[in-house]
Design a protein around this motif. Sequence first.
Motif, mmCIF file in Angstrom:
data_model
loop_
_atom_site.group_PDB
_atom_site.id
_atom_site.type_symbol
_atom_site.label_atom_id
_atom_site.label_comp_id
_atom_site.label_asym_id
_atom_site.label_seq_id
_atom_site.Cartn_x
_atom_site.Cartn_y
_atom_site.Cartn_z
ATOM 1 N N TYR A 1 -4.541 -19.655 44.292
ATOM 2 C CA TYR A 1 -4.612 -19.269 42.884
ATOM 3 C C TYR A 1 -4.595 -20.513 41.996
ATOM 4 C CZ TYR A 1 -3.873 -16.895 38.492
ATOM 5 O OH TYR A 1 -4.015 -16.449 37.203
ATOM 6 N N HIS A 2 -3.665 -21.434 42.256
ATOM 7 C CA HIS A 2 -3.588 -22.682 41.494
ATOM 8 C C HIS A 2 -3.945 -23.849 42.395
ATOM 9 C CE1 HIS A 2 -1.881 -21.220 37.764
ATOM 10 N NE2 HIS A 2 -1.056 -20.475 38.464
ATOM 11 N N LEU A 3 -4.862 -24.672 41.933
ATOM 12 C CA LEU A 3 -5.168 -25.905 42.653
ATOM 13 C C LEU A 3 -3.991 -26.866 42.496
ATOM 14 C CD1 LEU A 3 -8.870 -26.462 41.553
ATOM 15 C CD2 LEU A 3 -8.058 -25.811 43.833
ATOM 16 N N PRO A 4 -3.697 -27.644 43.515
ATOM 17 C CA PRO A 4 -2.588 -28.604 43.419
ATOM 18 C C PRO A 4 -3.009 -29.883 42.688
ATOM 19 C CG PRO A 4 -3.545 -28.672 45.591
ATOM 20 C CD PRO A 4 -4.263 -27.588 44.848
ATOM 21 N N ILE A 5 -3.451 -29.697 41.463
ATOM 22 C CA ILE A 5 -3.953 -30.799 40.642
ATOM 23 C C ILE A 5 -3.102 -30.895 39.380
ATOM 24 C CG2 ILE A 5 -5.917 -31.599 39.254
ATOM 25 C CD1 ILE A 5 -6.507 -31.755 42.219
ATOM 26 N N ALA A 6 -2.640 -32.083 39.084
ATOM 27 C CA ALA A 6 -1.962 -32.351 37.816
ATOM 28 C C ALA A 6 -3.012 -32.941 36.882
ATOM 29 C CB ALA A 6 -0.806 -33.318 38.021
ATOM 30 N N LEU A 7 -3.421 -32.158 35.902
ATOM 31 C CA LEU A 7 -4.478 -32.549 34.975
ATOM 32 C C LEU A 7 -3.852 -32.911 33.634
ATOM 33 C CD1 LEU A 7 -7.612 -32.644 34.882
ATOM 34 C CD2 LEU A 7 -7.535 -30.343 33.929
ATOM 35 N N ALA B 1 -11.133 -32.007 59.833
ATOM 36 C CA ALA B 1 -12.297 -31.489 59.120
ATOM 37 C C ALA B 1 -12.209 -31.826 57.635
ATOM 38 C CB ALA B 1 -12.377 -29.971 59.298
ATOM 39 N N SER B 2 -13.341 -31.769 56.963
ATOM 40 C CA SER B 2 -13.311 -31.934 55.509
ATOM 41 C C SER B 2 -12.852 -30.621 54.892
ATOM 42 C CB SER B 2 -14.695 -32.332 54.990
ATOM 43 O OG SER B 2 -15.623 -31.296 55.219
ATOM 44 N N CYS B 3 -12.294 -30.699 53.699
ATOM 45 C CA CYS B 3 -11.771 -29.515 53.025
ATOM 46 C C CYS B 3 -12.397 -29.374 51.648
ATOM 47 C CB CYS B 3 -10.264 -29.612 52.855
ATOM 48 S SG CYS B 3 -9.351 -29.562 54.394
ATOM 49 N N VAL B 4 -12.644 -28.133 51.265
ATOM 50 C CA VAL B 4 -13.037 -27.790 49.904
ATOM 51 C C VAL B 4 -11.966 -26.840 49.401
ATOM 52 C CG1 VAL B 4 -14.734 -26.623 48.456
ATOM 53 C CG2 VAL B 4 -15.499 -28.074 50.342
ATOM 54 N N TYR B 5 -11.432 -27.125 48.228
ATOM 55 C CA TYR B 5 -10.365 -26.328 47.645
ATOM 56 C C TYR B 5 -10.934 -25.528 46.484
ATOM 57 C CZ TYR B 5 -7.750 -29.806 50.230
ATOM 58 O OH TYR B 5 -7.278 -30.626 51.227
ATOM 59 N N ILE B 6 -10.596 -24.242 46.413
ATOM 60 C CA ILE B 6 -11.089 -23.366 45.355
ATOM 61 C C ILE B 6 -9.891 -22.736 44.671
ATOM 62 C CG2 ILE B 6 -12.480 -21.331 44.812
ATOM 63 C CD1 ILE B 6 -14.103 -21.930 47.355
ATOM 64 N N GLY B 7 -9.849 -22.790 43.346
ATOM 65 C CA GLY B 7 -8.749 -22.173 42.619
ATOM 66 C C GLY B 7 -8.778 -22.503 41.145
ATOM 67 N N CYS B 8 -7.730 -22.089 40.462
ATOM 68 C CA CYS B 8 -7.600 -22.277 39.015
ATOM 69 C C CYS B 8 -6.745 -23.508 38.718
ATOM 70 C CB CYS B 8 -6.927 -21.060 38.395
ATOM 71 S SG CYS B 8 -7.813 -19.523 38.664
ATOM 72 N N ILE B 9 -6.814 -23.946 37.480
ATOM 73 C CA ILE B 9 -5.914 -24.987 36.998
ATOM 74 C C ILE B 9 -5.088 -24.375 35.873
ATOM 75 C CG2 ILE B 9 -7.259 -26.995 37.694
ATOM 76 C CD1 ILE B 9 -8.484 -27.064 34.926
ATOM 77 N N VAL C 1 -13.218 -26.915 43.639
ATOM 78 C CA VAL C 1 -14.071 -26.056 42.829
ATOM 79 C C VAL C 1 -13.135 -25.256 41.930
ATOM 80 C CG1 VAL C 1 -15.759 -24.183 42.831
ATOM 81 C CG2 VAL C 1 -15.828 -25.927 44.633
ATOM 82 N N VAL C 2 -13.246 -25.471 40.626
ATOM 83 C CA VAL C 2 -12.353 -24.852 39.665
ATOM 84 C C VAL C 2 -12.915 -23.494 39.235
ATOM 85 C CG1 VAL C 2 -11.249 -25.084 37.411
ATOM 86 C CG2 VAL C 2 -11.693 -27.101 38.786
ATOM 87 N N LEU C 3 -12.026 -22.510 39.199
ATOM 88 C CA LEU C 3 -12.379 -21.197 38.662
ATOM 89 C C LEU C 3 -11.704 -21.059 37.309
ATOM 90 C CD1 LEU C 3 -11.822 -19.034 41.855
ATOM 91 C CD2 LEU C 3 -13.968 -19.996 41.005
ATOM 92 N N PHE C 4 -12.499 -20.861 36.275
ATOM 93 C CA PHE C 4 -11.958 -20.635 34.940
ATOM 94 C C PHE C 4 -11.935 -19.127 34.713
ATOM 95 C CE2 PHE C 4 -11.602 -24.907 33.572
ATOM 96 C CZ PHE C 4 -12.638 -25.598 34.153
ATOM 97 N N LEU C 5 -10.738 -18.567 34.590
ATOM 98 C CA LEU C 5 -10.580 -17.136 34.391
ATOM 99 C C LEU C 5 -10.427 -16.828 32.909
ATOM 100 C CD1 LEU C 5 -8.020 -16.318 37.232
ATOM 101 C CD2 LEU C 5 -10.514 -16.245 37.330
ATOM 102 N N SER C 6 -10.882 -15.657 32.522
ATOM 103 C CA SER C 6 -10.688 -15.221 31.138
ATOM 104 C C SER C 6 -9.202 -14.968 30.908
ATOM 105 C CB SER C 6 -11.485 -13.938 30.876
ATOM 106 O OG SER C 6 -10.936 -12.866 31.631
ATOM 107 N N ALA C 7 -8.790 -14.990 29.650
ATOM 108 C CA ALA C 7 -7.386 -14.752 29.313
ATOM 109 C C ALA C 7 -6.950 -13.373 29.799
ATOM 110 C CB ALA C 7 -7.181 -14.889 27.810
ATOM 111 N N GLU C 8 -7.807 -12.396 29.670
ATOM 112 C CA GLU C 8 -7.486 -11.035 30.120
ATOM 113 C C GLU C 8 -7.236 -10.985 31.622
ATOM 114 O OE1 GLU C 8 -9.849 -6.898 30.863
ATOM 115 O OE2 GLU C 8 -10.410 -8.051 29.080
ATOM 116 N N LEU C 9 -8.071 -11.651 32.390
ATOM 117 C CA LEU C 9 -7.914 -11.666 33.827
ATOM 118 C C LEU C 9 -6.645 -12.427 34.250
ATOM 119 C CD1 LEU C 9 -9.309 -10.569 36.304
ATOM 120 C CD2 LEU C 9 -10.628 -12.674 36.439
ATOM 121 N N LYS C 10 -6.352 -13.516 33.548
ATOM 122 C CA LYS C 10 -5.131 -14.274 33.838
ATOM 123 C C LYS C 10 -3.889 -13.424 33.613
ATOM 124 C CE LYS C 10 -6.512 -19.030 33.002
ATOM 125 N NZ LYS C 10 -6.322 -20.195 32.145
#
Length: 128
Positions: A53-59, A85-93, A116-125
């Motif tokens: 759900y949340h990427l482990p990124i401090a932005l 293996a290489s990794c691709v991470y998918i989630g929100c910030i 890969v960042v997923l930007f969710l609408s406020a309603e979905l969040k």
Amino acid sequence: YYSMEASNCRCVASPSVASPSVASVAHQPRRYSRDWNSQVQLTPSDTVIIVAYHLPIALKVHDGQYTAEWDDERGLNRDGMNLTASCVYIGCISMEIPDHEQEMVERMLFDQFNCVVLFLSAELKERY
């Protein structure tokens, strides 16, 4: 347009989709034992896709410039997984990004961290 390919996985985010962070994934399945106790051996040509759900990124943003750091304290310790293996991470910030800056942030996080960042609408969040 982002494209990442490996011998048994192809992940593409197409510009024809509303946001390039929405990825469609097609893969050629490998044959693994149905014995769930057996371990799968990954190779450097394999790709693991990790969805959280949340990427482990401090932005952070300062004077309109975004910087990002990997944050092992947020649950995904890249080094601790010892993946060959290489990794691709998918989630929100957690930070709200203005619409006109989202593509730039997407590209930066993909280029620096294979995220890969997923930007969710406020309603979905609010619902999740």
